[in-house]
Scaffold this active site. Structure first.
Site, short mmCIF file in Angstrom:
data_model
loop_
_atom_site.label_atom_id
_atom_site.label_comp_id
_atom_site.label_asym_id
_atom_site.label_seq_id
_atom_site.Cartn_x
_atom_site.Cartn_y
_atom_site.Cartn_z
N GLU A 165 58.62 45.32 26.27
CA GLU A 165 57.64 44.34 26.78
C GLU A 165 58.19 43.58 27.99
O GLU A 165 58.42 42.37 27.94
CB GLU A 165 57.21 43.39 25.67
CG GLU A 165 56.43 44.09 24.57
CD GLU A 165 55.74 43.17 23.60
OE1 GLU A 165 54.67 43.54 23.07
OE2 GLU A 165 56.26 42.06 23.34
N GLU A 273 52.72 49.90 20.81
CA GLU A 273 52.55 48.86 19.79
C GLU A 273 51.08 48.52 19.68
O GLU A 273 50.42 48.25 20.69
CB GLU A 273 53.30 47.57 20.15
CG GLU A 273 54.79 47.63 20.06
CD GLU A 273 55.44 46.26 20.28
OE1 GLU A 273 54.75 45.24 20.06
OE2 GLU A 273 56.61 46.22 20.67
#
Length: 368
Positions: A165, A273
């Site tokens: 991320e 995710e």
């Protein structure tokens, strides 16, 4: 069974002949060994005890994601209580089990001692005194050491995430960037390129994933990967986090996926995710029982509805080659492993039974 097996084999040959990449369905099950050590029992939809990996295989999963922290013993206690424990030994043992069970492996390298995410990308404790200009060498040496350790045990990742991320960069403040600005990209890309270089050298067959978390904001997503293109970063897959409570509607995600296909036609895209709530019970972060109910009710049916809509959308995009549920193994039944619950897993925290959403978590065969 023989006819079905022959059909699947011929289908795989046809996909290879047509140049179509394999599609992955799976989850990040990084806390599973800790749950099992605590005596947690996982159950199927009818309440029968099951072995999780075998059950996931039965549900059509073919890939597993495993996260790795540099030295999680240095993580703050609050993060240890959230499940931060995946050091090299832990991740390697779980990954070997995953590969032995016949799954492909996505290794998710957090270049931090604990969570690397939009709010924090903390330099590992052992690298704190490394000079900024030498930090990329630390990334290279660490990545090489990790992957060499995996190979020595006969565990070769099929995909490797270089960072987690990282829309706003990694190893803050050295590698911090803003996706809509031009500052500091040369530093970030040097850090990433050294990680990617190690991947190519040690695991040349593995695909490299660069993972961001702004799937609901096309301008940011486009700008980030355009900067990587400008600096000629060597990677294969655009990895996205997509959670409906933070990243807008599934329809909006579809727009992002269409835009990625036209803007970066040579890149595969994976949702590395995803998850959605089915409850806010024992959730210390929730402000009320209906928080994040903008698109789906906070209920078992709401979670299942989200999964159904998501999988329908993903099946419409030929550039999407994978989707991974985050923390599907959450299961508080009979243990106190975590002090509070997220309620975004695929097992009931009271009974340990598989949830309806798991039945919906599959590609539609007519489209994939």
């Amino acid at each position: 069974m023989r006819k079905k097996g022959l059909f699947c084999f011929l289908l795989m040959l046809a996909m290879v002949a047509n140049g179509q990449p394999r599609k992955y369905l799976g989850g990040d099950i990084s806390l599973l060994p800790s749950y099992e050590q605590a005596g947690t029992v996982y159950r199927d939809f009818d309440g029968k005890p099951i072995e999780p990996l075998a059950f996931f295989k039965k549900m059509g999963w073919n890939a597993i994601r495993v996260r790795l922290f540099v030295n999680p013993e240095y993580a703050p206690q609050e993060h240890k209580e959230e499940g931060v424990c995946q050091d090299l030994k832990y991740a390697l043992n779980l990954s070997k089990r995953v590969k032995d069970a016949g799954f492909d492996l996505l290794l998710d390298i957090h270049y931090s001692d604990y969570w690397a995410d939009p709010s924090k990308q903390t330099i590992p404790h052992l690298w704190e005194n490394v000079k900024p200009e030498s930090l990329s060498d630390s990334v290279y040496a660490y990545t090489s050491r990790v992957l060499s350790s995996f190979k020595a045990k006969g565990v070769v990742p099929d995909m490797i995430q270089v960072g987690n991320e990282i829309t706003f960069g990694m190893l803050w403040p050295v590698g911090r960037i803003h996706p809509m600005k031009d500052d500091n990209w040369s530093v970030l890309c040097k850090l990433l390129s050294k990680g990617c270089k190690a991947c190519r050298e040690v695991c040349p067959e593995a695909k490299i994933v660069i993972h961001t978390e702004r799937a609901g904001e096309w301008d940011m997503t486009r700008s980030f990967y355009m900067h990587l293109q400008k600096y000629c970063l060597d990677y294969d897959i655009i990895g996205l986090s997509y959670y409906p409570m933070w990243h807008n509607s599934v329809k909006n995600l579809g727009t992002t996926l269409n835009n990625l296909e036209s803007t970066f036609p040579g890149k595969e895209v994976m949702i590395v995710e995803t998850a959605a709530y089915y409850s806010h019970e024992n959730d210390k972060w929730a402000t009320g029982p209906d928080q994040y109910a903008e698109f789906y009710p906070i209920s078992l049916a709401g979670q299942a509805s989200f999964v159904r809509e998501l999988m329908n959308e993903l099946s419409n995009h030929k550039n999407v080659t994978g989707v991974f549920w985050w923390f599907p193994e959450e299961n508080a039944c009979g243990n106190d492993l975590l002090p509070c619950w997220l309620n975004r897993g695929l097992f009931d925290n009271h009974t340990g039974k598989a949830l309806p959403a798991l039945k919906e978590f599959r590609y539609h065969s007519t489209k994939s």
